[in-house]
Design an enzyme around this catalytic site. Structure first.
Site, short mmCIF file in Angstrom:
data_model
loop_
_atom_site.label_atom_id
_atom_site.label_comp_id
_atom_site.label_asym_id
_atom_site.label_seq_id
_atom_site.Cartn_x
_atom_site.Cartn_y
_atom_site.Cartn_z
N THR A 53 -4.85 97.39 -14.26
CA THR A 53 -4.50 96.03 -13.88
C THR A 53 -3.00 95.90 -13.72
OG1 THR A 53 -4.61 93.69 -14.51
CG2 THR A 53 -4.44 95.26 -16.29
N HIS A 86 -7.60 87.87 -18.12
CA HIS A 86 -8.29 86.64 -18.49
C HIS A 86 -9.72 86.99 -18.90
CE1 HIS A 86 -4.88 84.24 -17.32
NE2 HIS A 86 -4.83 84.85 -16.15
N HIS A 137 -11.81 89.48 -16.71
CA HIS A 137 -11.51 90.91 -16.84
C HIS A 137 -12.02 91.44 -18.17
CE1 HIS A 137 -8.16 88.96 -14.52
NE2 HIS A 137 -8.77 89.68 -13.59
#
Ligand SMILES: [Zn+2]
Length: 390
Positions: free
Chosen positions: A200, A205, A208
């Site tokens: 990432t 958040h 994910h």
């Protein structure tokens, strides 16, 4: 079962890409003696310095240096090195006008003049930046941040094997910038045979977190592996993100997750970069890799599922890491849980979903997004960072 029996029965991570984990690290003494000699110098951009570090640590195995003309053409056109090894994106070093290559060895330095490493020059060549943009990135639009970097690079590139010092990094990122050898050792120590990697460049958040938990239901361990090299303007700074990732760790069993930082530049090359991200995680010892919608994409240059489709089209044995394709996740008020379109039958009005733009506006205004969207501990860190910036 004794430790030695466990070692025998548990595979110690899969093979790195190309079969051998490259190690081109230079210790501080070697670097100092090289720096004291008469060495022609080349100042690296932040992205090139991050690539140098990834090359030296083995993150880019089997690459042991910056690519030459034949390799550049082969990777650009065929997505393969000249020997046939799958490799999706050229890793090149620009040679600005007026910089000579001296006696065939170049000292690679940062903007402050600090020696980062040494390049044994094998070749100087004209880099076909237009072809690279078109074939690797699928566009020559200079508004694309990765394409802008390619087209803005010098016309000439210098190639050859490198050696580099892995300088300790400061701040919350520093202690987490592990090498592939270090993550492999950590996995072995924990007895993990199957490990899923999560790439990432953004804060994590609930959506994910859900994907990582879905994957973690099926494997031994999770490598939460944020990229912390140069990203584009507007992306959340790495130091802030690392603190936010640490907050998310509180929602995972500590023995089943490892948070490490990947120092590498983001290229926003979509499908091709998804392949690179998978191969890098293979080098770090992962057996599985999470691929989301529009992985490594930016704006609307790539199809929603293009990255997942490219990965699925490759020979699994050659890829050597299993891609796990996921759809967007959200909280559903009727399912009363996180879900995706694969698991929830309810209409969108029942979903808690916010666009990236909406979330940024809320955070900038000091508002907490709904807890179904973002953990308050994460959101509070992002609000503080957003307000400090403005
Ligand atoms: Zn539902």
């Amino acid at each position: 079962m004794t430790i030695s029996e466990q070692t025998l029965t548990r595979p110690r991570g899969g093979l790195p890409h190309g079969g051998v984990l490259v190690d081109r690290r230079l210790d501080a003494d070697e670097a100092a003696s090289l720096a004291s000699g008469r060495l022609a110098s080349l100042v690296l951009t932040a992205a090139e310095a991050a690539d140098l570090r990834a090359l030296a640590s083995g993150a880019y195995s089997p690459l042991a240096g910056f690519l030459g003309a034949k390799e550049h053409q082969s990777v650009t056109e065929q997505m393969r090195l000249p020997d046939g090894t799958l490799w999706p994106i050229p890793v090149c070093l620009g040679l600005p006008e007026g910089v000579g290559v001296g006696d065939g060895r170049l000292g690679l330095r940062d903007a402050a003049g600090r020696l980062l490493g040494v390049l044994e020059v094998t070749e100087v060549f004209e880099r076909d930046r237009q072809a690279e943009a078109e074939l690797v990135y699928g566009t020559t639009d200079p508004d694309h941040p990765g394409v802008a970097r390619v087209l803005g690079a010098p016309a000439r590139a210098v190639a050859g094997p490198i050696q580099a010092v892995l300088q300790p990094l400061s701040g919350p990122v520093g202690s987490r910038a592990l090498t592939p050898a270090q993550t492999r050792a950590a996995f072995a120590e924990r007895g993990w045979a199957t490990i899923v990697g999560f790439q990432t460049r953004n804060p994590v958040h609930r959506a994910h977190e859900y994907l990582m938990k879905c994957a973690l239901e099926m494997v031994d361990g999770l490598l939460l592996h944020p990229l912390v090299g140069p990203t584009k303007d507007g992306d959340v700074p790495a130091e802030v993100r690392m603190r936010a990732y640490e907050a998310v760790l509180g929602y995972f069993p500590p023995a089943r997750v490892l948070l490490a930082a990947l120092v590498a530049p983001m290229r926003y090359a979509g499908p091709r970069e998804a392949v690179l991200h998978a191969l890098v995680r293979k080098n770090y010892g992962c057996s599985h890799f999470i691929v989301g919608r529009d992985h490594a994409g930016v704006a609307s240059y790539y199809g929603t599922y293009a990255a997942q489709q490219l990965l699925a089209s490759l020979d699994p044995a050659e890829l050597g890491i299993t891609p796990l394709a996921f759809d967007n996740a959200f909280y559903c008020r009727r399912c009363l849980s996180m879900a995706t379109a694969k698991t929830c039958p309810h209409p969108e009005r029942d979903h808690v979903a916010l666009s990236g733009t909406q979330v940024r506006a809320m955070l900038a205004a000091g508002q907490l997004p709904p807890p179904e969207f973002s953990r308050p501990q994460v959101a509070e860190l992002l609000i503080a960072a957003s307000q400090a910036r403005s």
